[in-house]
Design an enzyme around this catalytic site. Structure first.
Site, mmCIF file in Angstrom:
data_model
loop_
_atom_site.group_PDB
_atom_site.id
_atom_site.type_symbol
_atom_site.label_atom_id
_atom_site.label_comp_id
_atom_site.label_asym_id
_atom_site.label_seq_id
_atom_site.Cartn_x
_atom_site.Cartn_y
_atom_site.Cartn_z
ATOM 1 N N LYS A 1 37.076 36.173 39.192
ATOM 2 C CA LYS A 1 37.845 36.497 40.391
ATOM 3 C C LYS A 1 38.247 35.211 41.097
ATOM 4 O O LYS A 1 37.440 34.548 41.731
ATOM 5 C CB LYS A 1 37.072 37.372 41.381
ATOM 6 C CG LYS A 1 38.073 37.955 42.393
ATOM 7 C CD LYS A 1 37.532 38.319 43.746
ATOM 8 C CE LYS A 1 37.401 37.218 44.745
ATOM 9 N NZ LYS A 1 38.653 36.622 45.241
ATOM 10 N N GLU B 1 27.054 27.538 43.975
ATOM 11 C CA GLU B 1 27.472 26.186 44.371
ATOM 12 C C GLU B 1 28.136 26.344 45.722
ATOM 13 O O GLU B 1 29.242 26.868 45.806
ATOM 14 C CB GLU B 1 28.498 25.611 43.400
ATOM 15 C CG GLU B 1 28.005 25.427 41.993
ATOM 16 C CD GLU B 1 27.170 24.182 41.815
ATOM 17 O OE1 GLU B 1 26.927 23.465 42.803
ATOM 18 O OE2 GLU B 1 26.750 23.942 40.675
ATOM 19 N N CYS C 1 33.899 20.249 48.236
ATOM 20 C CA CYS C 1 32.519 20.556 48.618
ATOM 21 C C CYS C 1 31.684 19.288 48.705
ATOM 22 O O CYS C 1 30.796 19.182 49.535
ATOM 23 C CB CYS C 1 31.902 21.528 47.643
ATOM 24 S SG CYS C 1 32.054 20.986 45.952
ATOM 25 N N GLU D 1 30.293 22.209 58.049
ATOM 26 C CA GLU D 1 31.260 21.787 57.044
ATOM 27 C C GLU D 1 32.666 22.090 57.554
ATOM 28 O O GLU D 1 33.000 23.244 57.814
ATOM 29 C CB GLU D 1 30.992 22.542 55.747
ATOM 30 C CG GLU D 1 31.900 22.105 54.630
ATOM 31 C CD GLU D 1 31.595 22.826 53.332
ATOM 32 O OE1 GLU D 1 31.477 24.052 53.351
ATOM 33 O OE2 GLU D 1 31.490 22.146 52.302
HETATM 34 P P1 NAP Z 1 34.596 31.514 50.305
HETATM 35 O O1 NAP Z 1 35.276 32.152 51.415
HETATM 36 O O2 NAP Z 1 33.126 31.508 50.256
HETATM 37 O O3 NAP Z 1 35.189 32.193 48.998
HETATM 38 C C1 NAP Z 1 34.803 31.877 47.705
HETATM 39 C C2 NAP Z 1 35.066 33.086 46.832
HETATM 40 O O4 NAP Z 1 34.250 34.170 47.250
HETATM 41 C C3 NAP Z 1 36.502 33.580 46.896
HETATM 42 O O5 NAP Z 1 36.893 34.057 45.643
HETATM 43 C C4 NAP Z 1 36.388 34.689 47.906
HETATM 44 O O6 NAP Z 1 37.410 35.650 47.872
HETATM 45 C C5 NAP Z 1 35.057 35.294 47.561
HETATM 46 N N1 NAP Z 1 34.494 36.043 48.673
HETATM 47 C C6 NAP Z 1 34.757 35.893 49.999
HETATM 48 N N2 NAP Z 1 34.077 36.794 50.731
HETATM 49 C C7 NAP Z 1 33.372 37.545 49.860
HETATM 50 C C8 NAP Z 1 32.495 38.643 50.003
HETATM 51 N N3 NAP Z 1 32.195 39.158 51.195
HETATM 52 N N4 NAP Z 1 31.935 39.180 48.883
HETATM 53 C C9 NAP Z 1 32.238 38.675 47.667
HETATM 54 N N5 NAP Z 1 33.074 37.649 47.473
HETATM 55 C C10 NAP Z 1 33.639 37.069 48.548
HETATM 56 O O7 NAP Z 1 34.983 30.001 50.117
HETATM 57 P P2 NAP Z 1 36.452 29.416 50.157
HETATM 58 O O8 NAP Z 1 36.946 29.609 51.530
HETATM 59 O O9 NAP Z 1 37.273 29.945 49.064
HETATM 60 O O10 NAP Z 1 36.148 27.874 49.791
HETATM 61 C C11 NAP Z 1 35.611 26.977 50.688
HETATM 62 C C12 NAP Z 1 34.092 26.860 50.548
HETATM 63 O O11 NAP Z 1 33.700 26.671 49.196
HETATM 64 C C13 NAP Z 1 33.523 25.663 51.277
HETATM 65 O O12 NAP Z 1 32.427 26.051 52.041
HETATM 66 C C14 NAP Z 1 33.081 24.710 50.165
HETATM 67 O O13 NAP Z 1 32.049 23.865 50.458
HETATM 68 C C15 NAP Z 1 32.743 25.625 49.086
HETATM 69 N N6 NAP Z 1 32.870 24.961 47.777
HETATM 70 C C16 NAP Z 1 31.755 24.551 47.121
HETATM 71 C C17 NAP Z 1 31.844 23.907 45.900
HETATM 72 C C18 NAP Z 1 30.618 23.486 45.153
HETATM 73 O O14 NAP Z 1 30.718 23.218 43.968
HETATM 74 N N7 NAP Z 1 29.470 23.401 45.751
HETATM 75 C C19 NAP Z 1 33.090 23.680 45.337
HETATM 76 C C20 NAP Z 1 34.221 24.104 46.025
HETATM 77 C C21 NAP Z 1 34.093 24.753 47.245
HETATM 78 P P3 NAP Z 1 38.634 35.484 48.930
HETATM 79 O O15 NAP Z 1 39.449 34.420 48.398
HETATM 80 O O16 NAP Z 1 39.333 36.787 48.938
HETATM 81 O O17 NAP Z 1 38.036 35.169 50.269
#
Ligand code: NAP
Ligand code: MG
Length: 498
Positions: free
Chosen positions: A191, A267, A302, A401
């Site tokens: 997804k 992650e 991240c 963050e």
């Molecule tokens: P996010 O909101 O946590 O979303 C990540 C994924 O989870 C997306 O596909 C999202 O779908 C899905 N998601 C959101 N809410 C959900 C729920 N209630 N139940 C199940 N799935 C859900 O993160 P983002 O805004 O895309 O990315 C930014 C974050 O990612 C930052 O905090 C960053 O640090 C972190 N990140 C970490 C790494 C690492 O390797 N550690 C790498 C990259 C990013 P939707 O798109 O529809 O919201």
């Protein structure tokens, strides 16, 4: 072939067609509900495509197809050498299509197209190649049972795995997961993030062309709260590998507890310290790296080094050098090959980052560079490289963050204080330390509570090194051969011989 100009990329964009459906059981299909959502480009606000909005019914179909494929054994029981050949072909196809994929990525989430090509797509191809090459060279174990028996310790694929990824490196994060999952014989449901579904959808047909059998790789664009949650709660999904925010990572742990106890690999976020000691070998190189480590990908990384910790005495000199990097990284059109920094992923991310910039000023930090939205006439989401000085570690901009091009600068007087500040965070993903003193470097590295500690660099060593977080930065590791452990079960078979 001459390098593409801005006009070449624009012309290519105008001729693009977008795959916009889900990919289930080897076919592109609409969502069962028929619903779609608008996929908006942060470059200029244009709607690129209406994309299938998958939900629970689509997740069910994809998981069923994935399970069928797994049980049929065409992939799960294929010889490792066969899986290798297919993954190497997929790596080649990604390379051959890297301009189209890079352009899709740039349009979808606003990163500079040249970075998408040279960093993201090169990395995607490398992942499929690396895990493909590895998989027919890994042996299982025999336990030291003594002569009474034979103890086989073997690794088996898990089954059906969900991959839920963010928008900052859409295809690269997918490849980090898909490559080791597929290499070990699993079936996968991917997804992508709602902001950036295009490359994941396109990858599905390249994977088919490479020889991944029907049902083994399914891609479901849609929202987290619906499709993501349905995947997390599904009773026939064996594991989820998630990259994204800490908040959503915690939801997945709950989904698992409320459903079938599937393994959850996370992650999540970071607030990584970059520690500059007075005796750093080369302050110019350290400053260059410090600037890139926060402004690359508009800070939507991240492992962004968002807290700059500088030893007292060299702070002013050092900060001037980092400011020069910020001035050089001014945002521009992502399709222009000269652009170093593109957009925020969408309007809400712009608002979020601007909110933090305001909070920093209110809390008394000193804004010394940037802080404004720019290029607003384009309809796009651009924010200047932004630097705060005089930050205290209990301020919001040092604790939370931001996920934008915003650097918080703090000072310390000795190694003890540097470590105290570095570890004063709910996160523990990544850390950098610059010093010429080998003993100090090793001693400090041991005390830093982070999955990666880089000495005199910020780059972490690449795919050959495991990557993941301590504390609320996550559970498990991507990258390296260690990633394979997460996607396999361990079977103990004991044969009595006496
Ligand atoms: P996010 O909101 O946590 O979303 C990540 C994924 O989870 C997306 O596909 C999202 O779908 C899905 N998601 C959101 N809410 C959900 C729920 N209630 N139940 C199940 N799935 C859900 O993160 P983002 O805004 O895309 O990315 C930014 C974050 O990612 C930052 O905090 C960053 O640090 C972190 N990140 C970490 C790494 C690492 O390797 N550690 C790498 C990259 C990013 P939707 O798109 O529809 O919201
Ligand atoms: Mg999101």
């Amino acid at each position: 072939m001459a390098a593409k100009t801005l006009e070449d990329w624009q012309k290519m964009r105008d001729g693009l067609s977008y795959r916009n459906q889900a990919f289930i059981d080897g076919k592109y299909v609409d969502a069962v509900s028929g619903k779609t959502f608008e996929n908006v480009s942060p470059i200029d606000g244009r709607v690129l495509a209406k994309v299938a909005e998958c939900d629970k019914e689509d997740v069910d179909l994809a998981v069923k197809a994935a399970r069928r494929a797994f049980e049929a054994g065409t992939w799960s029981e294929a010889a490792p050498a066969h899986r290798k050949a297919v993954l190497l072909k997929l790596a080649r196809l990604v390379q051959e299509n890297s301009e189209e994929l890079a352009l899709l990525e740039a349009l979808d989430m606003g990163k500079p197209v040249m970075m998408a090509k040279n960093v993201d797509m090169a990395g995607v191809a490398n992942n499929f190649q690396w895990y493909g090459e590895a998989i027919d060279k890994i042996y299982d174990e025999i336990a030291p049972t003594g002569p009474a028996g034979l103890g086989l310790i073997t690794r088996e694929p898990l089954g059906v795995i969900g991959a839920v990824v963010p928008w900052n490196f859409p295809l690269m994060m997918s490849a980090w997961k898909l490559a080791p999952m597929l290499a070990t014989g699993n079936s996968v449901v991917l997804k992508p993030a709602e902001q950036s579904p295009l490359t994941g959808i396109r990858l599905a047909e390249l994977a088919m062309e490479a020889g991944i059998p029907e049902g083994v790789l399914n891609v479901l664009p849609g929202f987290g709260e619906t499709a993501g949650q349905a995947l997390g709660m599904h009773m026939d999904v064996d594991a989820i590998s998630f990259t994204g925010s800490t908040e959503v990572g915690k939801y997945f742990l709950q989904y698992s507890g409320k459903s079938n106890m599937k393994a959850i690999w996370l992650e999540c976020g970071g607030k990584s310290p970059n520690i500059i000691m007075k005796d750093a070998p080369n302050l110019d190189a350290a400053a260059q790296a410090a600037g890139m480590a926060i402004f690359f990908n508009s800070g939507q990384v991240c492992l962004a080094s968002s807290r700059l910790l500088v030893e007292e005495g060299i702070k002013d000199e050092f900060l001037e050098k980092v400011k020069a990097v910020g001035k050089f990284m001014q945002p521009g059109d992502p399709l222009d090959p000269k652009t170093m920094m593109g957009t925020m992923v969408d309007k809400s991310q712009t608002k979020r980052v601007m909110g933090y910039i305001e909070a920093g000023q209110k809390e008394g930090a000193k804004l010394v560079l940037g802080g404004k939205q720019v290029r607003q006439n384009t309809g796009g989401e651009y924010i200047e490289p932004t630097i705060f000085d005089n930050v205290k570690n209990d301020m919001k901009i040092a604790q939370e963050e931001i996920f934008g091009p915003v650097l918080s600068t703090l000072t310390f007087k000795d190694t003890e204080e540097a470590l105290k500040i570095a570890n004063d965070s709910i996160y523990g993903l990544y850390a950098n330390l610059w010093t010429n003193d080998l003993t100090k470097a090793h001693k400090m590295a041991r005390k830093i509570r982070a999955g990666s500690v880089n000495i005199n660099n910020t780059n972490g060593g690449g795919l050959v090194m495991p990557f993941g977080g301590y504390k609320q930065s996550g559970i498990g590791r991507d990258g390296s051969l260690h990633a394979l452990d997460k996607f396999t079960q361990m079977k103990a078979t004991y044969i009595a011989l006496g």
